[in-house]
Scaffold this motif. Structure first.
Motif, PDB file in Angstrom:
ATOM      1  N   TYR A   1       0.420  -1.450   0.384  1.00 13.59           N
ATOM      2  CA  TYR A   1      -0.013  -0.377   0.344  1.00 13.59           C
ATOM      3  C   TYR A   1       1.179   1.517  -0.255  1.00 13.59           C
ATOM      4  O   TYR A   1       0.489   2.373  -0.778  1.00 13.59           O
ATOM      5  CB  TYR A   1      -0.542  -0.298   0.753  1.00 13.59           C
ATOM      6  CG  TYR A   1      -1.690   1.316   1.768  1.00 13.59           C
ATOM      7  CD1 TYR A   1      -2.443   2.346   0.487  1.00 13.59           C
ATOM      8  CD2 TYR A   1      -1.517   1.708   2.873  1.00 13.59           C
ATOM      9  CE1 TYR A   1      -3.282   3.194   0.698  1.00 13.59           C
ATOM     10  CE2 TYR A   1      -2.202   3.147   2.628  1.00 13.59           C
ATOM     11  CZ  TYR A   1      -2.945   3.788   1.984  1.00 13.59           C
ATOM     12  OH  TYR A   1      -3.399   5.103   2.318  1.00 13.59           O
ATOM     13  N   GLU A   2       2.068   1.334   0.738  1.00 14.11           N
ATOM     14  CA  GLU A   2       2.882   2.523   1.161  1.00 14.11           C
ATOM     15  C   GLU A   2       3.039   3.175  -0.611  1.00 14.11           C
ATOM     16  O   GLU A   2       3.988   3.837  -0.722  1.00 14.11           O
ATOM     17  CB  GLU A   2       3.898   2.156   1.993  1.00 14.11           C
ATOM     18  CG  GLU A   2       3.368   2.500   3.144  1.00 14.11           C
ATOM     19  CD  GLU A   2       2.677   3.605   3.932  1.00 14.11           C
ATOM     20  OE1 GLU A   2       2.659   4.958   3.243  1.00 14.11           O
ATOM     21  OE2 GLU A   2       2.360   3.957   4.777  1.00 14.11           O
TER      22      GLU A   2
ATOM     23  N   ILE B   1       0.617   4.251  -2.387  1.00 17.43           N
ATOM     24  CA  ILE B   1      -0.288   5.739  -2.252  1.00 17.43           C
ATOM     25  C   ILE B   1       1.253   6.232  -3.045  1.00 17.43           C
ATOM     26  O   ILE B   1       0.796   8.330  -2.949  1.00 17.43           O
ATOM     27  CB  ILE B   1      -0.170   5.905  -1.192  1.00 17.43           C
ATOM     28  CG1 ILE B   1      -1.440   7.460  -0.542  1.00 17.43           C
ATOM     29  CG2 ILE B   1       0.948   5.681  -0.238  1.00 17.43           C
ATOM     30  CD1 ILE B   1      -1.723   7.384   0.614  1.00 17.43           C
TER      31      ILE B   1
ATOM     32  N   ASP C   1     -11.586  -1.968   3.091  1.00 14.74           N
ATOM     33  CA  ASP C   1     -11.067  -1.318   4.433  1.00 14.74           C
ATOM     34  C   ASP C   1     -10.683  -0.271   4.822  1.00 14.74           C
ATOM     35  O   ASP C   1     -10.197   0.615   3.987  1.00 14.74           O
ATOM     36  CB  ASP C   1      -9.590  -1.987   4.513  1.00 14.74           C
ATOM     37  CG  ASP C   1      -8.965  -2.442   5.785  1.00 14.74           C
ATOM     38  OD1 ASP C   1      -9.145  -2.717   7.245  1.00 14.74           O
ATOM     39  OD2 ASP C   1      -8.837  -0.511   6.710  1.00 14.74           O
TER      40      ASP C   1
ATOM     41  N   ASP D   1     -10.081   1.278   7.402  1.00 18.91           N
ATOM     42  CA  ASP D   1      -8.601   2.625   8.309  1.00 18.91           C
ATOM     43  C   ASP D   1      -8.277   2.602   6.808  1.00 18.91           C
ATOM     44  O   ASP D   1      -7.208   3.730   6.458  1.00 18.91           O
ATOM     45  CB  ASP D   1      -7.969   1.451   8.830  1.00 18.91           C
ATOM     46  CG  ASP D   1      -8.626   1.242  10.143  1.00 18.91           C
ATOM     47  OD1 ASP D   1     -10.037   2.265  10.554  1.00 18.91           O
ATOM     48  OD2 ASP D   1      -8.170   0.139  10.786  1.00 18.91           O
ATOM     49  N   THR D   2      -7.779   1.976   5.521  1.00 21.90           N
ATOM     50  CA  THR D   2      -6.803   2.096   4.583  1.00 21.90           C
ATOM     51  C   THR D   2      -7.566   3.361   3.613  1.00 21.90           C
ATOM     52  O   THR D   2      -6.517   4.298   3.334  1.00 21.90           O
ATOM     53  CB  THR D   2      -6.669   1.217   4.411  1.00 21.90           C
ATOM     54  OG1 THR D   2      -6.633   0.239   4.519  1.00 21.90           O
ATOM     55  CG2 THR D   2      -5.385   1.151   2.880  1.00 21.90           C
TER      56      THR D   2
ATOM     57  N   ARG E   1      -9.629   5.490   4.482  1.00 19.29           N
ATOM     58  CA  ARG E   1      -9.997   7.076   5.772  1.00 19.29           C
ATOM     59  C   ARG E   1      -8.182   7.628   5.383  1.00 19.29           C
ATOM     60  O   ARG E   1      -7.871   8.774   5.465  1.00 19.29           O
ATOM     61  CB  ARG E   1     -10.047   6.902   6.932  1.00 19.29           C
ATOM     62  CG  ARG E   1     -10.356   7.852   7.508  1.00 19.29           C
ATOM     63  CD  ARG E   1     -11.227   7.713   8.973  1.00 19.29           C
ATOM     64  NE  ARG E   1     -12.025   8.979   9.234  1.00 19.29           N
ATOM     65  CZ  ARG E   1     -10.915   9.366  10.567  1.00 19.29           C
ATOM     66  NH1 ARG E   1      -9.725   8.728  11.212  1.00 19.29           N
ATOM     67  NH2 ARG E   1     -11.496  10.362  10.253  1.00 19.29           N
ATOM     68  N   ASP E   2      -7.418   6.588   5.421  1.00 15.04           N
ATOM     69  CA  ASP E   2      -5.921   6.872   5.202  1.00 15.04           C
ATOM     70  C   ASP E   2      -4.984   7.633   4.152  1.00 15.04           C
ATOM     71  O   ASP E   2      -4.799   8.742   4.101  1.00 15.04           O
ATOM     72  CB  ASP E   2      -4.701   5.953   5.509  1.00 15.04           C
ATOM     73  CG  ASP E   2      -3.106   6.193   6.132  1.00 15.04           C
ATOM     74  OD1 ASP E   2      -3.160   6.727   6.563  1.00 15.04           O
ATOM     75  OD2 ASP E   2      -2.999   6.158   4.001  1.00 15.04           O
ATOM     76  N   PHE E   3      -6.177   6.506   3.414  1.00 17.22           N
ATOM     77  CA  PHE E   3      -5.791   7.234   1.478  1.00 17.22           C
ATOM     78  C   PHE E   3      -6.679   8.743   1.912  1.00 17.22           C
ATOM     79  O   PHE E   3      -5.508   9.286   1.347  1.00 17.22           O
ATOM     80  CB  PHE E   3      -6.036   5.855   0.663  1.00 17.22           C
ATOM     81  CG  PHE E   3      -5.234   6.280  -0.504  1.00 17.22           C
ATOM     82  CD1 PHE E   3      -4.961   6.148  -0.744  1.00 17.22           C
ATOM     83  CD2 PHE E   3      -6.533   7.346  -1.639  1.00 17.22           C
ATOM     84  CE1 PHE E   3      -4.491   6.736  -2.466  1.00 17.22           C
ATOM     85  CE2 PHE E   3      -6.399   7.210  -2.671  1.00 17.22           C
ATOM     86  CZ  PHE E   3      -5.512   7.003  -3.755  1.00 17.22           C
TER      87      PHE E   3
ATOM     88  N   ASN F   1      -6.407  11.120   3.185  1.00 17.17           N
ATOM     89  CA  ASN F   1      -5.503  12.194   3.997  1.00 17.17           C
ATOM     90  C   ASN F   1      -4.974  12.360   3.829  1.00 17.17           C
ATOM     91  O   ASN F   1      -4.206  13.228   4.046  1.00 17.17           O
ATOM     92  CB  ASN F   1      -6.150  11.796   5.813  1.00 17.17           C
ATOM     93  CG  ASN F   1      -7.255  11.835   6.696  1.00 17.17           C
ATOM     94  OD1 ASN F   1      -8.288  12.784   5.911  1.00 17.17           O
ATOM     95  ND2 ASN F   1      -7.901  11.147   7.611  1.00 17.17           N
ATOM     96  N   ARG F   2      -4.487  11.404   3.347  1.00 19.21           N
ATOM     97  CA  ARG F   2      -2.872  11.780   3.599  1.00 19.21           C
ATOM     98  C   ARG F   2      -2.365  11.778   2.053  1.00 19.21           C
ATOM     99  O   ARG F   2      -1.780  12.955   1.515  1.00 19.21           O
ATOM    100  CB  ARG F   2      -1.764  10.755   3.567  1.00 19.21           C
ATOM    101  CG  ARG F   2      -1.767   9.810   5.079  1.00 19.21           C
ATOM    102  CD  ARG F   2      -0.671   9.045   4.828  1.00 19.21           C
ATOM    103  NE  ARG F   2       0.216   9.186   4.302  1.00 19.21           N
ATOM    104  CZ  ARG F   2       1.017   7.296   3.737  1.00 19.21           C
ATOM    105  NH1 ARG F   2       0.161   6.196   4.750  1.00 19.21           N
ATOM    106  NH2 ARG F   2       1.875   7.252   3.375  1.00 19.21           N
TER     107      ARG F   2
END
Ligand code: NAD
Length: 499
Positions: A398-399, A402, A420, A422-423, A425-427, A429-430
């Motif tokens: 994933y890292e 992205i 998922d 969490d993934t 949401r992280d995506f 946001n970042r």
């Protein structure tokens, strides 16, 4: 040969430059019309006339201006098929897709009916003793819109709706590739009650664009097109003291996580990658499956879907998934880039190079292409192809996925397919990209949100449509008012706080 001219002071106006550009039928390759290209003095005359018309329009109360938009919506709905037909005939996109082009523009006009609310301004009662303070949003005057070929209804409507509803006059310089629909829109606006001269459609090329950029009466420029031109227009317009928002090209990545529904992801990729022959700034042009297993399974699902795509002229109606690209030059550029992909070592899994359509041998058709094992150093990864070519870049994590999207110079749209939260949401946001889809491949915001890319996909600090458009097309004036109240304090010489 049909000639297409300008729309000046409420009627069609013949151009006098003697210069024309060819307007093609992309399905047959024939020249179907010639569009006049304005000279600098023709552009300047249109601006001078718009400036006069703007005085009355800017002083018209916002609700009356909104009523013109209300009527315009009715007329767009009435003429939807006619507009879509004219659009498909010059652009080449399918008829249902052309209706979508008009519809997405129409929705912004619906939003503009709310202009009185958006223009209300701010008010502070008793900011000081006996003093009120209020901020007004006023039109800029004459503004300009310069638009690309790929959405000849939607993007002109995105420009003219907010600009006009806010009380400006607009000079619209549409793409010379498909100029008919913007002229039809101008005629409909007149029918809706827009005073003559408030919208001037001036067809042209670099000469008229430069005339816009250098005309001192024009206060703001809204541009959409390719990145090098967006940057050029932003720099020249702002150097001349204008407000500018310039939206450019794209290379949109879609990340497919191992937990994604791969059938859903494959369907999404085919629609978002090949719809409108890939000639959308929000098209997905890079698929990034995470993990070898995901990549293998995804390719397996993509290949039959892509091989089944039906390519043909818009006259075939619903029976076609996408049509030709806009010009021969565009077609040749796509073919050239496909060849670089092969030469630089990408694996061509679906090869559309031999595509031919009986009866349309001279049309600008490009078969669908799918590349696997594309790497970031390849031209097909770095460049916007703007054609039916989907590149797959395999990511180990994933890292890494992205990171690819974040390191790319473009930042228009992106999507992630995952189950998922969490993934996702992280995506969201970042990621350093302006428009993000979560299990949605083409996340074009609706009219009451705003549309705009980051990095090399957008220059300027306000987005298109939504509240930002009204901020862009107005400027704020703040009034501090005291009315005689009987309080006599004598002269005040110090700069003091209002307490
Ligand atoms: P383009 O940049 O060639 O043309 C856009 C406009 O600029 C046209 O009106 C054209 O006449 C004018 N123009 C072209 N060359 C010029 C020059 N040298 N000097 C001054 N003006 C010039 O773009 P296009 O091919 O019509 O449209 C496709 C591009 O637009 C793609 O890159 C696509 O990604 C982009 N696009 C971006 C968005 C977005 O919102 N970011 C939306 C749609 C399209």
């Amino acid at each position: 040969m049909k000639e297409i001219h300008h729309w000046i002071d409420g009627k069609e106006a013949e151009g006098g430059s003697g210069r024309f550009a060819d307007v093609f039928n992309p399905a047959t390759g024939e020249v179907q019309a010639k569009v006049a290209l304005a000279r600098k003095d023709e552009l300047d005359a249109a601006v001078a006339s718009a400036a006069k018309a703007q005085l009355g329009w800017g002083a018209t109360n916002p609700q009356r201006r909104a009523r013109v938009m209300m009527k315009f919506v009715d007329l767009l709905n009435r003429d939807m098929d006619k507009l879509a037909e004219a659009l498909s005939a010059e652009h080449g996109k399918t008829f249902p897709d052309a209706k979508g082009d008009v519809q997405r523009g129409l929705e912004v006009i619906e939003f503009c009916i709310g202009a009185p609310h958006l223009l209300k301004g701010e008010y502070t009662d008793s900011a000081g003793t006996g003093i009120d303070m209020y901020s007004m949003r006023q039109p800029l005057g004459v503004v300009a819109g310069i638009t690309p070929f790929n959405f000849p209804a939607m993007i002109p409507l995105w420009k003219m709706g907010p600009a006009l509803a806010a009380g400006n006059a607009m000079i619209l310089k549409p793409s010379e590739r498909d100029p008919s629909v913007p002229l039809m829109l101008a005629a409909l606006l007149k029918e809706a009650g827009l005073p003559d001269g408030v919208l001037q459609v001036v067809n042209g090329d670099k000469e008229s664009v430069d005339a816009i950029l250098d005309n001192p009466v024009i206060q703001a420029v809204g541009f959409v097109g390719s990145t090098p031109i967006a940057q050029y227009i932003y720099e020249r317009a702002t150097a001349n003291g204008k407000r500018a928002q310039c939206f450019g090209g794209a290379k949109n990545h879609m990340i497919i996580m191992p937990d994604a529904d791969l059938d859903q992801a494959a369907d999404a990729l085919v629609g978002a990658g090949f719809g409108a022959a890939g000639e959308r700034c929000m098209a997905i042009s890079v698929a990034v499956p995470v993990g070898e297993e995901t990549a293998d399974a995804l390719i397996e699902k993509l290949v039959p879907r892509i091989e089944k795509l039906k390519v043909g002229p818009y006259t075939a109606g619903d029976d076609v998934d996408y049509g030709p690209v806009v010009t021969k030059a565009a077609m040749e550029n796509i073919r050239r880039l496909v060849q670089t992909g092969i030469d630089q070592g990408a694996e061509l899994v679906v090869d559309g190079r031999d595509f031919a359509l009986q009866g349309y041998e001279d049309g600008f058709f490009v078969g669908p292409h799918l590349f696997d094992r594309v790497t970031p150093d390849m031209d097909i990864y770095r460049t916007e192809i703007f054609g039916p070519v989907l590149s797959t870049v395999r990511a180990g994590s994933y890292e890494e996925a992205i990171g690819l999207a974040m390191d790319h110079e473009y930042g228009n749209g992106t999507a992630i397919f995952t189950r998922d939260g969490d993934t996702a949401r992280d995506f969201a946001n970042r990621i350093n990209i302006g428009m993000v889809g979560i299990n949605v491949p083409i996340p074009v915001p609706l009219a009451y949100h705003t549309f705009g890319g980051w990095k090399k996909s957008g220059f300027g600090d306000l987005n298109q449509h939504g509240p930002d458009a009204f901020r862009f097309y107005t400027r704020t004036k703040t009034v501090t008012a005291r009315w005689p109240s009987g309080i006599k304090e004598g002269g005040e010489f110090n700069f003091k706080a209002m307490d």
